[in-house]
Design an enzyme around this catalytic site. Structure first.
Site, PDB file in Angstrom:
ATOM      1  N   TYR B 175      33.666 183.535  55.376  1.00  0.00           N
ATOM      2  CA  TYR B 175      34.596 184.331  54.572  1.00  0.00           C
ATOM      3  C   TYR B 175      33.941 185.634  54.104  1.00  0.00           C
ATOM      4  CZ  TYR B 175      38.178 185.376  51.086  1.00  0.00           C
ATOM      5  OH  TYR B 175      39.168 185.979  50.345  1.00  0.00           O
ATOM      6  N   ASN B 204      39.119 187.311  41.305  1.00  0.00           N
ATOM      7  CA  ASN B 204      39.945 186.106  41.090  1.00  0.00           C
ATOM      8  C   ASN B 204      41.306 186.437  40.495  1.00  0.00           C
ATOM      9  OD1 ASN B 204      37.566 184.856  41.842  1.00  0.00           O
ATOM     10  ND2 ASN B 204      37.874 183.157  40.427  1.00  0.00           N
TER      11      ASN B 204
END
Lengths: 345, 345
Positions: B175, B204
């Site tokens: 990732y 986030n």
């Protein structure tokens, strides 16, 4: 060649032997079929020379000749244990091999920056294709990664555990980040599919057959010295590199492939030289009459890079043997021939 | 719709108007055709909601539903300005669009580690395909990169100029490194082909429609609190994250797409919370009866991450508005419905 005289009685019920005089080692345990991608390049062709010395090896080279040259392999063309395929690794290659040395990628900034998107495709899709081949035929695969994965390192010397300091969006990123993802792919195939992988991180290497005028510092300086041009040191000249002679490097690659450790393992010469020292050495050994001058540097040029080769010593029993002062003259004759500047007087 | 009454005289000699009621903005300067890859996902579907509010937008979603869901888009299915295509971005997609929001990629460790090689292919080949589309049709393309490009950062908070501290061969690398190379590709297409690119680095994000049980900390805690299970804080619990409510993030993405700056630009909430603080807040707001317990951490989990959003403020006039204490209750109702745990008493 494998013979099977002890089993003569049962031959009739078996499949006939494969027609090739060089049969597939997985079944016949005699010869080894080895693919070298980028085998027409500088390092690749020296690796091919070494592999061809072993009469049990059959060597297949795949190269697109973007930076490699058939000239580098001319002594093997036509040899029964040798085959040359014009192939770009961004396309799949379906052949039967036991080992894959995956070297294919332009490695000099001049070449890898020429078409950055192609460089990324070569690193990522090329490595995916070679991993796909390794998975398909059960081959062991070695990737030649690079000290560039450390970027402009903040740790000296660089051990393999160092995560690097790389600009993800700079003009060198196509190579640095491309190789980092190639490493990721190697380890993901290893974890996900159980492939036997080997990852070498190669530091600066030099020797005969380097591309002339490819912007690498050693070939630059030698070509400039032989042409009687000033040796152009990128500012400030205090940035350091380590230089490994190509025969040492090839020895390390083969030991890594044949050994039990996946790596990544640094292969390079920890002897550290500033660019100015290198220029002075080339001047002294090759042409004491040329001048040395400073020129502007390229973006993101690392200030210092030096391998920590503890792991290679311990795990492969490897360390470089050829000193820079011995290696440079070995390059000179090759460069004189190719530059057409005649023998040393 | 564009009308062309001033040119009525010349209509006969022109091509007939395109049959679609939503004609191509490049020629008609009326509507905007927008592709959202990963548009059935958590962030993607909120982005689609916002884009669909503008009646001049036609929105096309491409999603393979690996982590996304049609449920997230159910209010738009059948709408004349909306279309849903089942498509995996690792295959080329040839459609006519003006803008591409390229979000497609599993973003939660549970999903992106499920098949790491596929994650890399999604990031690298997927981004190559979308850049190829953007180049073909002259579209502007926005990549949702990630704060994961900073890895386990050594600089706090992280400005966009920070190069990151990423393990190239770890279990998260598919990732992290995949997104880094996706960024490299964006900037190489920009430099090499003049494409209009936008790169957002998303920190986030939380809100309704997050996958339940996908291993992300906010959805984990809320699901655990609603089920009356202990909130599991990965050790040591002092690692920090910043949490941006999804409406704020979507606002930032649209501002970035419509603005003049290519980025990369951090989009995230600089309010920093430790995992223990987050657990305590969820407990207080959602279920004061649950306990909080520490569990083992995953490898390479970053200790701290907090965006420096100076650039977003200056260049986009953007900053998050929704506070964590206000955003968490907005998620609760959605999670109650999907978990079938009934309304808050």
């Amino acid at each position: 060649m494998a013979t099977d005289s002890s089993n003569g009685h049962h031959q009739a019920t078996k499949q006939p032997p494969l027609p090739s005089p060089l049969r597939f080692s997985k079944f016949f345990q005699s010869n080894m079929r080895i693919l070298v991608t980028g085998g027409a390049g500088f390092i690749g062709s020296h690796l091919v020379d070494r592999l061809m010395e072993n009469e049990k090896n059959e060597v297949i080279v795949a190269d697109n000749y973007f930076t490699g040259s058939k000239d580098n392999l001319k002594k093997w063309i036509g040899h029964p244990r040798f085959e040359l395929i014009r192939h770009d690794v961004t396309e799949p290659l379906l052949i039967e091999v036991d080992q894959i040395y995956h070297l294919a990628c332009p490695a000099s900034p001049i070449f890898y920056k020429y078409n950055p998107v192609k460089t990324i495709k070569t690193n990522v899709i090329g490595t995916l294709n070679m991993l796909g081949l390794a998975k398909r035929v059960g081959a062991r695969i070695l990737l030649t990664s690079t000290s560039e994965v450390y970027g402009d390192p903040l740790v000296h010397p660089q051990p393999e555990s160092y995560w690097g300091n790389v600009n993800p969006i700079g003009v060198r990123s196509c190579y640095d980040e491309g190789k980092r993802v190639a490493e990721t792919l190697m380890f993901d195939y290893h974890r996900q599919h159980g492939l036997e992988i080997r990852v070498a991180r190669i530091f600066n290497t030099y020797g005969p057959r380097m591309n002339i005028d490819d912007g690498r510092v050693v070939s630059n300086f030698i070509a400039q010295a032989l042409r009687g041009e000033p040796l152009t040191v990128q500012s400030p000249g205090t940035q350091t590199r380590s230089f490994c002679y190509v025969s040492d490097l090839v020895d390390g690659l083969i030991r890594l492939m044949e050994g039990a450790n996946s790596g990544p393992i640094n292969l390079g010469n920890p002897g550290e030289f500033t660019m100015t020292e290198l220029a002075e050495t080339v001047k002294e050994l090759i042409n004491p009459t040329v001048e040395i001058k400073n020129v502007e540097n390229t973006p993101d040029d690392p200030r210092q890079r030096k391998p920590d080769i503890t792991k290679a010593k311990e795990l492969l029993g490897w360390e470089p043997k050829v000193k820079l002062r011995d290696g440079l003259p070995l390059m000179e004759e090759d460069f004189r021939l190719r530059l057409g500047v005649g023998k040393k007087s």
